[in-house]
Design an enzyme around this catalytic site. Structure first.
Site, short mmCIF file in Angstrom:
data_model
loop_
_atom_site.label_atom_id
_atom_site.label_comp_id
_atom_site.label_asym_id
_atom_site.label_seq_id
_atom_site.Cartn_x
_atom_site.Cartn_y
_atom_site.Cartn_z
N THR A 158 93.19 3.03 39.48
CA THR A 158 93.27 2.31 40.76
C THR A 158 94.72 2.17 41.23
O THR A 158 95.63 1.92 40.44
CB THR A 158 92.65 0.92 40.59
OG1 THR A 158 91.26 1.08 40.31
CG2 THR A 158 92.80 0.08 41.85
N SER A 164 88.32 2.27 45.86
CA SER A 164 87.02 2.93 45.94
C SER A 164 87.17 4.43 46.16
O SER A 164 86.51 5.22 45.50
CB SER A 164 86.19 2.31 47.07
OG SER A 164 85.86 0.98 46.76
N GLY A 197 94.81 -3.18 33.42
CA GLY A 197 94.78 -3.99 32.21
C GLY A 197 95.66 -3.39 31.13
O GLY A 197 95.77 -2.18 31.01
N ARG A 329 68.63 -34.16 31.12
CA ARG A 329 69.08 -35.02 32.20
C ARG A 329 67.89 -35.59 32.99
O ARG A 329 67.01 -34.85 33.40
CB ARG A 329 69.97 -34.22 33.14
CG ARG A 329 70.42 -34.94 34.39
CD ARG A 329 71.53 -35.91 34.08
NE ARG A 329 72.15 -36.46 35.29
CZ ARG A 329 73.20 -37.27 35.26
NH1 ARG A 329 73.77 -37.60 34.12
NH2 ARG A 329 73.70 -37.75 36.39
N GLY A 422 78.34 -32.68 38.69
CA GLY A 422 79.77 -32.87 38.46
C GLY A 422 80.19 -32.46 37.06
O GLY A 422 81.29 -31.94 36.86
N THR A 443 83.42 -6.30 41.61
CA THR A 443 84.44 -5.43 42.21
C THR A 443 84.88 -4.32 41.27
O THR A 443 84.97 -3.15 41.67
CB THR A 443 85.66 -6.27 42.63
OG1 THR A 443 85.25 -7.22 43.61
CG2 THR A 443 86.76 -5.40 43.19
N GLU A 445 85.14 -1.57 38.08
CA GLU A 445 84.22 -0.49 37.71
C GLU A 445 83.34 -0.10 38.89
O GLU A 445 82.19 0.30 38.72
CB GLU A 445 83.36 -0.90 36.51
CG GLU A 445 84.14 -1.02 35.21
CD GLU A 445 84.72 0.31 34.76
OE1 GLU A 445 84.01 1.31 34.80
OE2 GLU A 445 85.91 0.34 34.37
N ASP A 447 83.20 -1.13 43.30
CA ASP A 447 82.74 -2.19 44.21
C ASP A 447 81.24 -2.05 44.42
O ASP A 447 80.74 -0.96 44.68
CB ASP A 447 83.48 -2.05 45.55
CG ASP A 447 82.91 -2.99 46.59
OD1 ASP A 447 83.40 -4.12 46.65
OD2 ASP A 447 81.98 -2.59 47.33
#
Lengths: 665, 665
Positions: A158, A164, A197, A329, A422, A443, A445, A447
């Site tokens: 990339t 892309s 990476g 809950r 929360g 996104t 590998e 889009d």
């Protein structure tokens, strides 16, 4: 009206179930079924996750540099257990089992996702590129050290300007025949490698994708091995910039790389599919440059299969927490003076969570199919050109499963966070990290929107097989340019509609008479939608071209239908995977598991039809009464599954430490 | 078929628009229209945002403690400009203008959201509670220091065990007549105050909600002023725990508070609506305890109005970035050899962003309505009991706008992040913070699902006004318990259906003949849906009760319809707000702005109908042909708005520094 009452067919295993008589789920047996052939590998990863559970806290506590180093350390220790290099050949210290490798990666997605992605970069992308695009000289030089983690590397495809449309990359590799070297050059800031990476801190070597230029002629994108650090220092001619803090995955050191006339020897070209002779002749067994490029890319399909599976498992973590919270809950009492009601006893709460559980099961089985195909294609046909059709099918399925799977991840984690109120917002629980870390799955590998267009293009070219050599990623150019006219002419729209008709199981009234819980009915509905949408896309494109409109405008207006057709295709594949699995359940499957899976399969099928019921009504395949009956069945299935909801999420076998949710469960 | 072609009516101002002839938008004039009466206040906030723009970076760079202190510092400096206390009385240093206060808060949402929420906690929740629930003695003692920020405080309502059902709080305040003091006690860990802003670090005083017990008798939840820190040290009997790192909003110091028999004087009771005499007699002008409690809560409605408006403006920031990126970023060429195509020229990309722009405009105008109502109700009727109906309407509208607005926030930011690809994932751009910070908006100031049930309950009680005094939040108990039977009996289902019929503008065929762009048609569709859904809920509840089923189960099964009816109601209000504004546009509105707003209004209306077209088809109000025509119109409107998309997001007047997206725009 009988057909509208959604009475189960005689054969439906769920016919006898009611809320007073829930199925009895054998959780360990269900886990064994889900783990399948890779149970041992998955258990190894589960043990490792428990061992390194502290990394979940360290993600919050450590500064970014320390956390990156910690993640590297964990990755190296995982490598020592053998779990990370299962996809590399045994002779280089790997496991020689691609399917096991993907299964391990999926399971690792229960834990911290920086660790996951660092593993993916190192062993999948970097190691995979060396393995798949390189030849023995590269394997011998690097694979052993890659498998052990001693040599960390980058997958530098990339660029800032092109993510892309990677055929249009701006980095150039010019062959200097005199020096017998390639000169790697970044052509401006838009051509810098970006989001890479391992680049910012740990990578020593990079597989760099660049436009190969030999003798003044451009030969398309090829991959080169380029050292980016030497003895820990950035190599001469290389410039690296840290991408800095990201929304998530901050244990991965993404960065940007510029190359200023960096020279590498001729042997640095990963030359499995093309080579340059010492005196500067370009050679490749694949003549068509587009086909060559997409053959190279195709060997990297394991990345998509891995990310899709990881996304599905990350969604499981969120669902396991939210479902367990919902049976603990309480809020509001149903009748004055009574104890407050459990969240999961509210119809709305069931509606929010249980169809997502069903879809997660469906995607799990769909992932089994694509992982198996990956394993078979790569085990059976190591040479380019063999098993072409199987490879194409795999690539389309991998793209589609990745897109649908990772959108499911984003949506599921969001719903689960909201369903935990929360408390779900506190970092001490897992949602914060899950949300932030997985967000980019839609996104990287590929889009998701582009991937679905790739899927659609594959479906269109199925009808015009001579075009299948065209670009695999350049859907836009493909459909909008030359191919729009030619494909559509070859693709008799009339024939497509005939195919649609052939799909119907019988009679014009089939879809009014079949039982809603008949899986043949459910499958026929999804098949009908897929074929009809595809025909619609073809018709639209053809009409536009026939009217002499600008191809770009024609494509632009049809684009949401293109994506819709691809989505319909993938959902059909997912339902087929689930139904096939149901039909092939081992004889010793406990009855309760059989029933629960049947309910999940129906819930997935019906909620999928329900979500697109407007389309089915618009296209004459769903009456108003039947549409409402489907909604009632979805609700009823939620109620039926409510008593076993915890069992269903427990069966995923997520290590307890990974459900980091002290306030929630 | 003429009715299906979606020909604009004669009066539609957009009739003459086509893609070759886009409207010319006067951006400053549009900004003035949007800013409305509060343009000056909004400009003050815009200037302040620019001044403190560095806080966006500091959110990434500082450690959590430093960032919390930095946010406090910024809040104090903002307070010195007068923008934060506009809602407090002038005699205490405030602005005495509630509408202006909300407008300022909305505008502040363009910037860092920790600053926003800290302002909301201090001046809105804490200051608002002292103002609205207290009397002169409290105002004199505290308001001046609150307005200046010298006295930081907490709004301590939520407990770990009770967020939505706050009538069931576990903290107790027992009156000790001998000492003339209240004794505040936390009854176990589930009763600890939790997620309380300003608690972990900066708060000195807390407004604590607790069950008042006088003479052995429980009088319901009341509010007390309790010191939690003295000279920077935690007060005796008080225990505070930091909630720690959160998904976002880490500049706000949320924490937990326990009270171990903490004594406060009798005067600490915020006694506007109830008091305890020195010798221990309980007195209140409002007899019914439920009504008293919800009258108290009702005075705090500004919080919901504020959060809804803030969410809408946060969505604007995301859209402004994504739209600007989409007119800069190119990917794939439409025809071979051509320049790559801009993202916003793809139909799919238009589809992803432009309906969200339209919905944001619609919500902006709906927010204008609820803010104006808030201002009028609180300016006109400072005393309890006056303008009861107006207050109820305001509360329902505030709840609904907050729910629909904040879900829109979450969805829009997600779509915009994905539409900016990998660059959108870097923290240096704003999406990371926007996503993380806004995520809890759907939960705080009322969980959205609970709020919509509150809205639905209001709609049901409109038909049975004698029940309007019942609990305002306890929808579940209300519907599931006693009231289910009684309300529904009083609410002749038959009458409801008559009302529905009355809504139709004329003739049985009205909805087949009207132009799709006729706003009367659009409104009638949304009104029909709302009334029909409401009647459906009533019918379901009545049927269940008539069959003698368990009320909890009856409610549980109807719950998704309850929420659906509320959502339909709110969307109708939103469309009405937009249409009303269109009809009342000032005469000097530039024609291009009038046209662009007309397109946005139609796009919002049609995409809203489209999203629920299955329902309209199921209920006989949309033919298949017409449904498809609506989809075509939505797409056409996207194309028509494409050329002015940047103008439309620019008109929101977001300071350039807030569009922190160096790689994107």
């Amino acid at each position: 009206m009988a057909s509208d009452t959604a009475a189960p067919t005689d054969t439906a295993p769920t016919a006898a179930v009611d809320t007073a008589n829930p199925p009895e789920v054998d959780v360990p047996a269900l886990t064994r079924l889900l783990d399948g052939a890779y149970a041992d590998v998955r258990d190894l990863v589960r043990d490792n996750l428990a061992t390194y559970a502290s990394v979940l806290e360290e993600a919050d506590e450590l500064g970014i540099d320390d956390f990156r180093d910690r993640v590297r350390e964990v990755v190296l220790e995982l490598a020592a257990t053998g779990q990370t290099a299962l996809g590399l050949p045994e002779e280089y210290g790997g496991g020689g089992d691609l399917g096991a490798s993907v299964a391990a990666f999926e399971t690792l997605a229960f834990g911290d996702l920086s660790v996951l992605v660092k593993v993916g970069v190192q062993f999948g992308l970097f190691g995979g590129a060396i393995l798949q695009l390189g030849t023995e000289r590269h394997h011998e030089a690097y694979l052993r050290d890659i498998a052990s983690g001693r040599l960390m590397g980058c997958f530098a495809m990339t660029e800032t300007g092109h993510g892309s449309n990677v055929q249009a990359l701006g980095t150039v590799a010019t062959y200097d025949a005199d020096a017998r070297e390639f000169v790697i050059t970044t052509g401006g800031d838009q051509a810098r490698k970006d989001y890479i990476g391992n680049a910012a801190r740990h990578g020593e070597l990079a597989v760099v994708f660049a436009q190969l230029e030999v003798g003044g002629r451009r030969e398309g994108v090829h991959a080169f091995v380029v050292p980016i650090r030497v003895g820990g220092e950035v190599a001469p001619g290389v410039r690296i910039e840290d991408d800095g803090r990201k929304m998530g995955l901050n244990g991965v050191d993404n960065g940007r790389i510029w190359f200023d006339d960096v020279r590498v020897p001729r042997e640095a070209l990963l030359n499995r599919f093309a080579d340059v002779t010492p005196d500067g002749a370009y050679e490749s067994p694949i003549e068509n440059p587009d086909r060559r490029f997409f053959t190279m890319l195709g060997t990297l399909v394991q990345g998509r299969v891995s990310v899709g599976g990881a996304g599905i498992n990350a969604a499981k973590v969120a669902l396991a927490i939210a479902v367990r919270y919902a049976v603990r809950r309480r809020q509001f009492e149903a009748t004055p003076g009574a104890e407050e009601q459990l969240l999961l006893d509210y119809g709305l709460h069931q509606r929010r969570l249980l169809p997502l559980v069903a879809r997660t099961y469906a995607l799990h089985f769909a992932q089994d199919v694509v992982r198996t195909q990956l394993h078979e294609v790569f085990s059976a046909a190591p040479e380019a050109g063999s098993g072409e059709a199987a490879r194409r099918e795999l690539e389309a399925r991998a793209a589609g499963t990745k897109a649908i799977g990772t959108w499911h991840t984003t949506r599921t984690i969001q719903e689960c966070r909201e369903a935990c109120g929360g408390a779900g917002y506190l970092a001490v629980n897992r949602f914060a990290a899950l949300k932030a870390d997985t967000d980019v799955f839609t996104t990287f590998e590929g889009d998701n929107h582009v991937l679905l267009q790739l899927v659609a293009k594959g479906l269109l070219t199925d009808y015009a097989s001579e075009f299948e050599d065209l670009d695999q990623l350049g859907m836009v150019r493909f459909v909008a340019g030359l191919a729009v006219e030619t494909v559509i002419e070859k693709t008799s729209v009339h024939k497509l509609l005939e195919r649609v008709r052939d799909l119907l199981p019988g009679g014009d009234e089939w879809d009014q008479e079949a039982g809603l819980l008949d899986s043949e009915y459910q499958l026929a509905m999804l098949r009908f939608r897929e074929e009809h949408m595809l025909a619609g896309v073809a018709r639209r494109l053809k009409r536009g071209v026939d009217q002499g409109l600008d191809p770009g405008a024609v494509f632009s207006e049809a684009q949401d239908h293109v994506v819709g057709a691809a989505r319909a295709h993938v959902e059909r594949l997912v339902l087929e995977a689930f139904v096939d699995r149901m039909r092939a359940l081992p004889d010793d499957t406990p009855e309760g598991n059989r029933v629960a899976l049947g309910l999940l399969c129906d819930l997935f099928a019906l909620s999928t039809i329900e979500a697109d019921r407007a389309w089915f009504m618009e296209h004459g395949r769903l009456s108003v009464q039947r549409s409402k009956a489907i909604t009632r069945e979805v609700n009823r299935h939620c109620r039926l599954l409510r008593p076993v909801a915890v069992d269903l999420v427990d069966a995923w076998g997520i290590p307890a430490q990974m459900l980091r949710a002290p306030d929630l469960i």
